[in-house]
Design a protein around this motif. Structure first.
Motif, short mmCIF file in Angstrom:
data_model
loop_
_atom_site.label_atom_id
_atom_site.label_comp_id
_atom_site.label_asym_id
_atom_site.label_seq_id
_atom_site.Cartn_x
_atom_site.Cartn_y
_atom_site.Cartn_z
N GLU A 103 0.83 -1.21 0.00
CA GLU A 103 0.00 0.00 0.00
C GLU A 103 0.86 1.26 0.00
OE1 GLU A 103 -2.43 -0.60 3.44
OE2 GLU A 103 -4.01 -1.68 2.33
N GLN A 104 1.95 1.23 0.78
CA GLN A 104 2.86 2.38 0.82
C GLN A 104 3.55 2.60 -0.53
OE1 GLN A 104 4.81 0.87 4.57
NE2 GLN A 104 4.90 3.03 5.06
N SER A 105 3.99 1.50 -1.14
CA SER A 105 4.65 1.63 -2.45
C SER A 105 3.66 2.11 -3.50
CB SER A 105 5.29 0.31 -2.87
OG SER A 105 4.33 -0.66 -3.21
N LEU A 106 2.44 1.60 -3.46
CA LEU A 106 1.41 1.98 -4.42
C LEU A 106 1.11 3.48 -4.34
CD1 LEU A 106 -0.69 1.13 -6.54
CD2 LEU A 106 -2.25 0.59 -4.64
N GLU A 107 0.99 3.98 -3.12
CA GLU A 107 0.71 5.40 -2.91
C GLU A 107 1.81 6.28 -3.54
OE1 GLU A 107 0.14 8.58 0.78
OE2 GLU A 107 0.13 6.43 1.18
N ILE A 108 3.07 5.88 -3.32
CA ILE A 108 4.19 6.68 -3.84
C ILE A 108 4.27 6.57 -5.36
CG2 ILE A 108 6.68 7.05 -3.81
CD1 ILE A 108 6.63 5.93 -0.92
N TYR A 109 4.13 5.35 -5.88
CA TYR A 109 4.18 5.17 -7.34
C TYR A 109 3.12 6.04 -8.02
CZ TYR A 109 7.44 1.19 -7.26
OH TYR A 109 8.55 0.37 -7.13
N ARG A 110 1.93 6.09 -7.44
CA ARG A 110 0.87 6.93 -8.01
C ARG A 110 1.22 8.41 -7.90
NH1 ARG A 110 -4.39 3.56 -5.68
NH2 ARG A 110 -4.70 2.26 -7.55
N GLU A 111 1.78 8.77 -6.76
CA GLU A 111 2.15 10.17 -6.51
C GLU A 111 3.18 10.67 -7.53
OE1 GLU A 111 4.59 12.48 -3.04
OE2 GLU A 111 3.10 11.00 -2.38
N ILE A 112 4.14 9.81 -7.89
CA ILE A 112 5.19 10.24 -8.82
C ILE A 112 4.88 9.86 -10.27
CG2 ILE A 112 6.97 10.15 -7.04
CD1 ILE A 112 7.93 7.50 -8.13
N GLY A 113 3.72 9.25 -10.49
CA GLY A 113 3.30 8.92 -11.85
C GLY A 113 4.03 7.76 -12.49
N ASN A 114 4.52 6.83 -11.67
CA ASN A 114 5.24 5.67 -12.18
C ASN A 114 4.23 4.54 -12.43
OD1 ASN A 114 6.77 3.22 -12.39
ND2 ASN A 114 8.50 4.23 -11.40
N LYS A 115 3.77 4.43 -13.69
CA LYS A 115 2.72 3.48 -14.02
C LYS A 115 3.19 2.02 -13.91
CE LYS A 115 -0.73 6.16 -14.93
NZ LYS A 115 -1.97 6.08 -14.11
N ASN A 116 4.44 1.77 -14.29
CA ASN A 116 4.97 0.42 -14.19
C ASN A 116 5.00 -0.04 -12.73
OD1 ASN A 116 6.37 -1.97 -15.30
ND2 ASN A 116 8.12 -1.20 -14.15
N GLY A 117 5.48 0.85 -11.84
CA GLY A 117 5.50 0.53 -10.42
C GLY A 117 4.11 0.34 -9.87
N GLU A 118 3.18 1.19 -10.31
CA GLU A 118 1.79 1.08 -9.86
C GLU A 118 1.19 -0.27 -10.24
OE1 GLU A 118 -2.55 3.30 -10.47
OE2 GLU A 118 -0.73 4.23 -11.28
N ALA A 119 1.44 -0.70 -11.48
CA ALA A 119 0.91 -1.99 -11.95
C ALA A 119 1.49 -3.15 -11.14
CB ALA A 119 1.21 -2.17 -13.43
N LEU A 120 2.80 -3.09 -10.88
CA LEU A 120 3.45 -4.16 -10.10
C LEU A 120 2.93 -4.20 -8.67
CD1 LEU A 120 7.13 -3.80 -11.35
CD2 LEU A 120 5.61 -5.74 -11.76
N ALA A 121 2.77 -3.02 -8.07
CA ALA A 121 2.27 -2.97 -6.68
C ALA A 121 0.84 -3.50 -6.60
CB ALA A 121 2.35 -1.54 -6.16
N LEU A 122 0.02 -3.17 -7.59
CA LEU A 122 -1.37 -3.67 -7.61
C LEU A 122 -1.39 -5.19 -7.77
CD1 LEU A 122 -3.05 -0.93 -9.80
CD2 LEU A 122 -3.75 -1.55 -7.48
#
Length: 220
Positions: free
Chosen positions: A147-166
């Protein structure tokens, strides 16, 4: 110094493009030049890149050796954000080969030097430590980290990171027993991946279109 930076940059580009042979060549040239000029910070960066490339090539012992050397130079140059990044990378390698005790030690060391200034470092740390907790069946801790990583990935606009965290959120949620929510996370991850795929296809279509019409512009 400029030459060393250029070789490091070229190695990083080839690493991203997954051309390991060229990546290895450029990174080793960077190491050679940085050693000649005594650039400790540059050596920390170059050895880190060498270690991550060895990891991609599935040379895990060589990856550990290079990343450990990176850590030595990071410490000598007092590169705190670099130390964090290399500890996370070592934790990731040990996690991959199921050496959980060693992975845990490196994640704990990374946490000591983690700062709020570098959001990408923090997101990478939370994501990889989340995977450690997931693989060691500590589901609540894993979900918290993802959840923490997802929040930051979304905040910085890192779509690849967001997809992996999800995707990892889907795994840990299913492990907890909530299959419906796990499917929602998985669908959200796939939606991001599909959007990225369409954008790449659209970019290629545009390239093909411009390549096709270019002769007409030249003729006119």
């Amino acid at each position: 110094f400029g030459q060393a930076v250029n070789y490091t940059a070229l190695g990083a580009i080839e690493y991203i493009l997954n051309d390991n042979d060229l990546a290895f060549y450029n990174i080793r040239k960077s190491i050679e030049i940085n050693k000649k000029i005594g650039n400790a910070r540059g050596l920390g960066i170059a050895f880190h890149l060498l270690g991550t490339t060895e990891f991609l090539a599935q040379n895990y012992d060589l990856a550990v050796a290079a990343l450990s050397e990176s850590l030595r130079w990071r410490e000598l140059s007092n590169d705190i954000p670099g130390k964090t990044l290399t500890h996370v990378a070592l934790g990731k390698v040990f996690l991959w080969v199921n050496e959980f005790d060693k992975a845990s030690r490196h994640f704990l060391e990374a946490e000591k030097t983690l700062t709020k200034k570098n959001n990408l470092n923090r997101a990478e740390f939370f994501y990889n430590q989340g995977r450690f907790f997931l693989l060691t069946k500590k589901n609540d801790e894993a979900r918290n980290r993802f959840e923490q990583s997802l929040e930051i990935y979304r905040e910085i606009g890192n779509k690849n990171g967001e997809a992996l965290a999800l995707l990892e959120m889907s795994r840990v949620t299913e492990q907890i027993g909530n299959r419906m929510l796990a499917l929602e996370y998985a669908r959200s991850s796939l939606d991001i991946i599909e959007q990225a795929r369409l954008e790449i296809l659209d970019y290629r279509r545009r390239l093909n279109f411009f390549a096709a019409v270019q002769p007409f512009y030249e003729y006119s």
